[in-house]
Write an enzyme that holds these catalytic residues in place. Structure first.
Site, short mmCIF file in Angstrom:
data_model
loop_
_atom_site.label_atom_id
_atom_site.label_comp_id
_atom_site.label_asym_id
_atom_site.label_seq_id
_atom_site.Cartn_x
_atom_site.Cartn_y
_atom_site.Cartn_z
N PHE A 192 0.59 -1.30 -0.07
CA PHE A 192 -0.05 -0.08 -0.05
C PHE A 192 0.91 1.08 0.01
O PHE A 192 0.44 2.23 -0.38
CB PHE A 192 -0.96 -0.05 1.13
CG PHE A 192 -0.29 0.29 2.51
CD1 PHE A 192 -0.56 1.60 3.20
CD2 PHE A 192 0.59 -0.49 2.95
CE1 PHE A 192 0.00 2.09 4.31
CE2 PHE A 192 1.24 -0.05 4.36
CZ PHE A 192 0.91 1.00 4.90
N LYS A 193 2.12 1.23 0.44
CA LYS A 193 2.92 2.17 0.36
C LYS A 193 3.47 3.02 -0.85
O LYS A 193 3.85 3.96 -0.91
CB LYS A 193 4.15 1.99 1.34
CG LYS A 193 3.60 1.51 2.76
CD LYS A 193 4.89 1.56 3.72
CE LYS A 193 4.17 1.28 5.14
NZ LYS A 193 5.14 1.17 6.39
N ASP A 194 3.03 2.26 -1.79
CA ASP A 194 3.37 2.64 -3.18
C ASP A 194 2.34 4.06 -3.48
O ASP A 194 3.03 4.94 -4.10
CB ASP A 194 2.93 1.67 -4.29
CG ASP A 194 3.88 0.49 -4.47
OD1 ASP A 194 5.16 0.73 -4.22
OD2 ASP A 194 3.63 -0.53 -4.69
N THR A 210 7.98 0.01 3.47
CA THR A 210 8.15 1.38 3.21
C THR A 210 9.61 1.40 2.42
O THR A 210 9.41 2.13 1.51
CB THR A 210 8.22 2.18 4.57
OG1 THR A 210 7.02 2.41 5.17
CG2 THR A 210 8.80 3.59 4.10
#
Length: 436
Positions: free
Chosen positions: A106-108, A139
């Protein structure tokens, strides 16, 4: 757009300054002076917009005049070029898949948006921007790919030795170019403390132009609001207008973004803060006493955070009504054994494979729903990483069912390159000064 420090509301800066400085010298975190409420027409018709259109509308309102609209559209089109679908597993239980970006996490969303914003603000001939980032797993990979090859930047990733998965470590340590990695003999909290101390060190700040790619940087937090709005848009298409989000939580940037979306008008009924054994926030929500503690290692390693930085942002958004915070957020925590059991339950119930962080969010949602009167509230739990990143955590009969993405197969032939440092600020400072 103006932002203030959570430690001093009179200390206000521009968005550009907040992006490049990451953290105020008073060790607070930057927050918008004004959080705009989006118009009802947009909110009521979210299902008629695409993810990039939603992202642009949200960012335009929040950033105000910080970036011209046409430039902002270009940044979003380049950064948010993958999808984030919700998948229904059973009635009123949906998973929001946030692992379809290049680093499979999700950190994209945050890393790609932030790198493009920083590149936009950088001017030719300016001093190199040194991006420091601590990672507990995902991350680092997202930041590495987000900044790889971006002119005028150099990325230094700190990760805890022996506490990230094999694939996560390959994503951190095999990039080269302007990305370098350091394994620290300590925990994620130790890595984060080294990064934070660097920002307040006078000699380093004189020698380098330092910024952070952790979720302490407001440019990481803002784009994470996009997928909350987009999830709700997809629910509207399913005829659902009430939602509770269950969020696997480590440093609490993910939940902080959800609360920010809610403050902007997203009609969320409730948030669930789902953690592993690092239960500082669930304990606070139960007792009213906030006691950070040393982090402990778990199989859901990206959530191994004992003193989550972004909790101060969440508290700040409830500063006008602190009693509303425990009414809006419920916390749950789970052991490794309970996490493994949840992975098995999800697979046997739905033939669906999840990473350990996602399993915790699912279990928290199910536990919360069991405690609620029967109703028509859609429960959405966030899937933060592709399960292929955790083959050693998943049972063999489940892991062999995973379809391995092409970008992971490509990593296997690369050479790992990382420096090793003790958990000591002087060693880290010396590394930076000797490797300019």
């Amino acid at each position: 757009m103006k932002l203030y420090s959570t430690n001093n509301t009179n200390h206000q800066v521009s968005f550009k300054e907040a992006v490049f400085n990451s953290m105020p010298q008073d060790k607070g975190l930057y927050m918008p002076v004004a959080i705009p409420r989006l118009d009802d027409h947009f909110l009521n018709n979210l299902d008629s917009y695409t993810l990039p259109e939603i992202a642009f509308h949200v960012a335009k309102n929040l950033l105000a005049d910080a970036i011209p609209e046409n430039d902002l559209k270009d940044i979003i089109a380049d950064a948010i070029n993958f999808y984030a679908p919700i998948v229904e597993l059973e009635e009123n239980v949906y998973v929001l898949e946030l692992f379809h970006g290049p680093s499979l996490a999700f950190k994209d969303f945050g890393a790609r948006f932030m790198s493009r914003v920083m590149s936009y603000f950088l001017k030719d001939g300016e001093k190199t921007l040194d991006v420091l980032v601590a990672t507990s797993g995902d991350t680092g990979g997202a930041v590495a790919l987000g900044f790889l090859g971006v002119p005028g930047t150099r990325v230094t990733i700190l990760y805890p030795k022996g506490k990230v998965s094999g694939i996560q470590e390959l994503q951190l340590t095999t990039n080269g170019q302007n990305v370098r990695a350091i394994e620290v003999d300590g925990t994620f909290d130790d890595c984060q403390a080294l990064v934070k101390q660097a920002f307040t060190d006078a000699e380093l700040n004189k020698e380098f132009r330092l910024t952070s790619a952790n979720s302490i940087n407001i440019a990481r937090l803002i784009p994470q609001t996009f997928y909350y709005f987009n999830a709700y848009a997809q629910l509207l298409k399913e005829g659902k207008s009430k939602v509770v989000f269950s969020v696997p939580s480590g440093n609490f940037g993910n939940l902080g973004a959800g609360v920010l979306a809610w403050k902007m008008g997203l009609p969320v009924e409730h948030f669930i803060a789902a953690t592993n054994a690092n239960d500082t926030v669930p304990e606070f929500l139960r007792s009213g006493v906030y006691e950070p503690k040393p982090s402990v290692q778990t199989i859901s390693n990206a959530m191994d955070v004992g003193n989550p930085s972004n909790w101060v942002r969440i508290q700040d958004m409830f500063r006008d009504d602190p009693e509303q915070l425990p009414e809006m957020i419920t916390g749950y925590s789970y052991t490794d054994a309970e996490t493994s059991e949840a992975i098995e339950k999800i697979y046997s119930s739905y033939h669906y494979i999840v990473c350990p962080h996602t399993a915790i969010a699912w279990q928290a949602l199910k536990d919360w729903q069991q405690d609620q009167p029967t109703g028509k509230i859609a429960g959405v739990f966030l899937s933060t990483a592709h399960p292929c990143k955790f083959p050693d955590v998943l049972p063999k009969h489940i892991s062999r069912e995973i379809v391995i993405p092409a970008q992971v197969k490509e990593l296997e032939g690369r050479q790992r390159q990382a420096a090793s440092l003790a958990n000591d600020f002087e060693s880290f400072k010396r590394y930076l000064l000797n490797n300019k």
